[in-house]
Write a protein that holds these residues in place. Structure first.
Motif, PDB file in Angstrom:
ATOM      1  N   VAL A  70      43.037 -57.724  29.253  1.00  0.00           N
ATOM      2  CA  VAL A  70      43.043 -56.638  28.269  1.00  0.00           C
ATOM      3  C   VAL A  70      44.462 -56.511  27.711  1.00  0.00           C
ATOM      4  CG1 VAL A  70      42.691 -54.161  27.868  1.00  0.00           C
ATOM      5  CG2 VAL A  70      41.230 -55.375  29.513  1.00  0.00           C
ATOM      6  N   VAL A  71      44.595 -56.770  26.417  1.00  0.00           N
ATOM      7  CA  VAL A  71      45.892 -56.603  25.767  1.00  0.00           C
ATOM      8  C   VAL A  71      45.784 -55.444  24.788  1.00  0.00           C
ATOM      9  CG1 VAL A  71      47.601 -57.640  24.220  1.00  0.00           C
ATOM     10  CG2 VAL A  71      46.572 -59.012  26.032  1.00  0.00           C
ATOM     11  N   CYS A  72      46.710 -54.491  24.902  1.00  0.00           N
ATOM     12  CA  CYS A  72      46.708 -53.348  23.986  1.00  0.00           C
ATOM     13  C   CYS A  72      47.767 -53.548  22.923  1.00  0.00           C
ATOM     14  CB  CYS A  72      46.999 -52.047  24.727  1.00  0.00           C
ATOM     15  SG  CYS A  72      45.583 -51.450  25.632  1.00  0.00           S
ATOM     16  N   LEU A  73      47.343 -53.421  21.690  1.00  0.00           N
ATOM     17  CA  LEU A  73      48.275 -53.428  20.566  1.00  0.00           C
ATOM     18  C   LEU A  73      48.633 -51.969  20.336  1.00  0.00           C
ATOM     19  CD1 LEU A  73      49.194 -55.833  18.914  1.00  0.00           C
ATOM     20  CD2 LEU A  73      47.248 -55.486  17.392  1.00  0.00           C
ATOM     21  N   ARG A 106      36.960 -44.155  29.414  1.00  0.00           N
ATOM     22  CA  ARG A 106      37.947 -45.247  29.485  1.00  0.00           C
ATOM     23  C   ARG A 106      37.840 -46.001  30.798  1.00  0.00           C
ATOM     24  NH1 ARG A 106      43.219 -42.759  26.713  1.00  0.00           N
ATOM     25  NH2 ARG A 106      43.344 -41.515  28.582  1.00  0.00           N
ATOM     26  N   ASP A 107      37.755 -45.251  31.886  1.00  0.00           N
ATOM     27  CA  ASP A 107      37.681 -45.892  33.198  1.00  0.00           C
ATOM     28  C   ASP A 107      36.399 -46.699  33.343  1.00  0.00           C
ATOM     29  OD1 ASP A 107      40.093 -44.856  33.752  1.00  0.00           O
ATOM     30  OD2 ASP A 107      39.399 -43.258  35.075  1.00  0.00           O
ATOM     31  N   ALA A 108      35.295 -46.115  32.847  1.00  0.00           N
ATOM     32  CA  ALA A 108      34.015 -46.828  32.915  1.00  0.00           C
ATOM     33  C   ALA A 108      34.091 -48.101  32.078  1.00  0.00           C
ATOM     34  CB  ALA A 108      32.882 -45.928  32.409  1.00  0.00           C
ATOM     35  N   ALA A 109      34.678 -47.979  30.885  1.00  0.00           N
ATOM     36  CA  ALA A 109      34.781 -49.145  29.996  1.00  0.00           C
ATOM     37  C   ALA A 109      35.633 -50.224  30.647  1.00  0.00           C
ATOM     38  CB  ALA A 109      35.391 -48.722  28.662  1.00  0.00           C
ATOM     39  N   LEU A 110      36.742 -49.810  31.239  1.00  0.00           N
ATOM     40  CA  LEU A 110      37.640 -50.797  31.851  1.00  0.00           C
ATOM     41  C   LEU A 110      36.945 -51.550  32.969  1.00  0.00           C
ATOM     42  CD1 LEU A 110      40.504 -51.796  31.535  1.00  0.00           C
ATOM     43  CD2 LEU A 110      41.232 -50.126  33.236  1.00  0.00           C
ATOM     44  N   LEU A 130      34.546 -53.987  31.346  1.00  0.00           N
ATOM     45  CA  LEU A 130      35.266 -55.072  30.663  1.00  0.00           C
ATOM     46  C   LEU A 130      35.820 -56.069  31.667  1.00  0.00           C
ATOM     47  CD1 LEU A 130      37.177 -52.982  27.970  1.00  0.00           C
ATOM     48  CD2 LEU A 130      35.415 -54.694  27.528  1.00  0.00           C
ATOM     49  N   LYS A 131      36.262 -55.547  32.805  1.00  0.00           N
ATOM     50  CA  LYS A 131      36.859 -56.423  33.822  1.00  0.00           C
ATOM     51  C   LYS A 131      35.829 -57.344  34.468  1.00  0.00           C
ATOM     52  CE  LYS A 131      41.130 -55.895  33.626  1.00  0.00           C
ATOM     53  NZ  LYS A 131      41.865 -57.097  33.293  1.00  0.00           N
ATOM     54  N   GLN A 132      34.553 -56.935  34.417  1.00  0.00           N
ATOM     55  CA  GLN A 132      33.515 -57.812  34.992  1.00  0.00           C
ATOM     56  C   GLN A 132      33.185 -58.969  34.049  1.00  0.00           C
ATOM     57  OE1 GLN A 132      30.095 -55.334  35.626  1.00  0.00           O
ATOM     58  NE2 GLN A 132      31.306 -53.837  36.758  1.00  0.00           N
ATOM     59  N   ARG A 183      47.307 -47.173  30.700  1.00  0.00           N
ATOM     60  CA  ARG A 183      46.162 -47.051  31.590  1.00  0.00           C
ATOM     61  C   ARG A 183      45.232 -48.266  31.514  1.00  0.00           C
ATOM     62  NH1 ARG A 183      43.738 -41.529  32.790  1.00  0.00           N
ATOM     63  NH2 ARG A 183      41.783 -42.035  33.780  1.00  0.00           N
ATOM     64  N   MET A 184      45.063 -48.796  30.314  1.00  0.00           N
ATOM     65  CA  MET A 184      44.051 -49.829  30.107  1.00  0.00           C
ATOM     66  C   MET A 184      44.591 -51.261  30.182  1.00  0.00           C
ATOM     67  SD  MET A 184      41.100 -48.220  29.155  1.00  0.00           S
ATOM     68  CE  MET A 184      40.121 -49.429  28.296  1.00  0.00           C
TER      69      MET A 184
END
Ligand code: ADP
Length: 373
Positions: A31-34, A175-179, A182-184, A201-202
């Motif tokens: 996960v890369v945040c711009l 956000r936590d649920a999404a992360l 996404l990590k799976q 956080r992400m």
């Protein structure tokens, strides 16, 4: 291995250059945040990666294959990307399950439903499969949108401020649920945000963007603790700026000397310190002892102190120049206005930069590079 590669992207709209030479590699599962202020070119970069916008220069590659350059431009639907925006609306006339199944082409009807159910389960929304979007809260709709974007197993997931429409408490939860979902997946995730807390956080890595350019890329901890300049530091929190000037390769400040080899005498130096990295001692009639860690304490008078919930913020007017420094301390600490205090710096958390007006060069003097007193 690189899943999404942006190479030398440039985008101009007439006289406005929105993106200047942006390059970024994102690995599968990363996960890369711009991150950057409004108008710095984040969304344009994301839209180019998606293919809804065509760059003026540079190329986009997915799994090493060019999907867009000067000659070639594959449309979004050919790129194996998932998209999620703040206002990426669900189809109001379709039930939740059908919304998620919608993009699953190339499967039988029953297989589409099976996959849709699997992804609803992952975002903990399986119980809502038969509802319509208007029967769900904003956070629940975002979970559905995430399930819908991920169900076709995109190689790249592109998210533009996906959580900014949610209120604070709900946002953390979604956000936590999404992360965790996404990590799976093995998708490379590019997430655009103007919110530093969200990025911290992400992100596995944060790419800090300013004026169309990526200024600094790194892991959240690294980028927070080793900002390349004052603006990069300021992006994450309130800052105190302490001025000093160079004498014999050391910078003299009311908080003691800092080693600054390489800078000429009389050069102005800014010492940047976040409020939580100031130490505050009530005046007990004598100056606190100096140490290698905190240097020399400087006296001041409390102007105002406020309890903020988990911490207290104390504003101190400094004796040496009347400037106001802000310190935060955990818990309740609210000395009265007028009370005398001593401030010192947690030196390992200070950043020294030559004054911007004199030099735009990155400072070699990061924290810890200090003389003791
Ligand atoms: P951000 O996402 O960081 O807020 P954007 O990528 O949306 O920034 O915009 C970057 C710059 O490009 C801004 O100055 C914006 O006004 C300009 N811009 C974006 N899209 C267009 C467009 N379609 N036409 C003209 N200018 C645009």
């Amino acid at each position: 291995m690189t899943r999404l590669a942006l190479k030398g992207l440039v985008k101009d709209y007439g006289d406005t250059v929105a993106v200047r030479d942006v390059s970024l590699d994102i690995a599968p599962g990363e996960v890369v945040c711009l991150l950057g202020p409004s108008g710095c070119g984040k969304s344009t970069t994301l839209r180019i990666a998606a293919g809804v916008e065509r760059q003026s220069g540079g190329s986009v590659l997915i799994d090493g294959e060019v999907v867009s350059d000067a000659e070639r431009h594959e449309p979004p639907e050919k790129r194996s990307i998932g998209l999620m925006f703040q206002d990426f609306a669900l189809f109001p006339h379709l039930r939740v399950l059908d919304n998620v199944a919608f993009g699953l082409n190339g499967h039988s009807r029953s297989e589409r439903k099976r996959i849709a159910r699997e992804y609803l389960d992952r975002v903990e929304m399986a119980a809502h499969a038969d509802k319509y979007p208007h029967e769900l809260s904003g956070g629940e709709q975002q979970r559905i949108a995430l399930a819908r974007a991920l169900a076709p197993k995109p190689r790249v997931m592109l998210m533009d401020e996906p959580f900014s429409g949610l209120d604070n408490r709900l946002r953390d939860e979604v956000r936590d649920a999404a992360l965790s979902v996404l990590k799976q997946e093995e998708a490379a995730v590019l997430l655009v945000t103007h919110d530093p807390e969200e990025a911290l956080r992400m992100a596995d890595r944060i790419a800090l963007m300013r004026d169309g350019k990526i200024e600094q890329v790194g892991a959240p901890y690294h980028i927070y603790n080793n900002p390349k300049d004052r603006a990069a530091a300021a992006f994450f929190s309130d800052l105190n700026v302490i001025h000093g000037s160079v004498r014999s390769r050391q910078t003299d400040t009311p908080f003691g000397l800092f080693l600054t080899p390489g800078l000429v005498d009389d050069a102005d130096v800014e010492i940047i310190v976040r409020p939580q990295h100031l130490r505050i001692d009530l005046d007990e009639g004598r100056k606190p002892e100096s140490s290698a860690r905190t240097g020399v304490a400087a006296p001041g008078t409390v102007q105002r102190a406020r309890f903020m919930g988990s911490e207290s913020l104390i504003e101190v007017s400094m004796d040496h120049d009347g400037s106001v420094l802000r310190a935060t301390v955990p818990g309740v600490f609210t000395p009265a206005a007028g009370e005398r205090v001593w401030l010192s710096l947690k030196r390992e958390s200070c950043h020294l930069f030559p004054c911007a007006a004199q030099s735009k060069v990155r400072s070699p003097y990061v924290h810890g590079d200090s003389a003791s007193t």
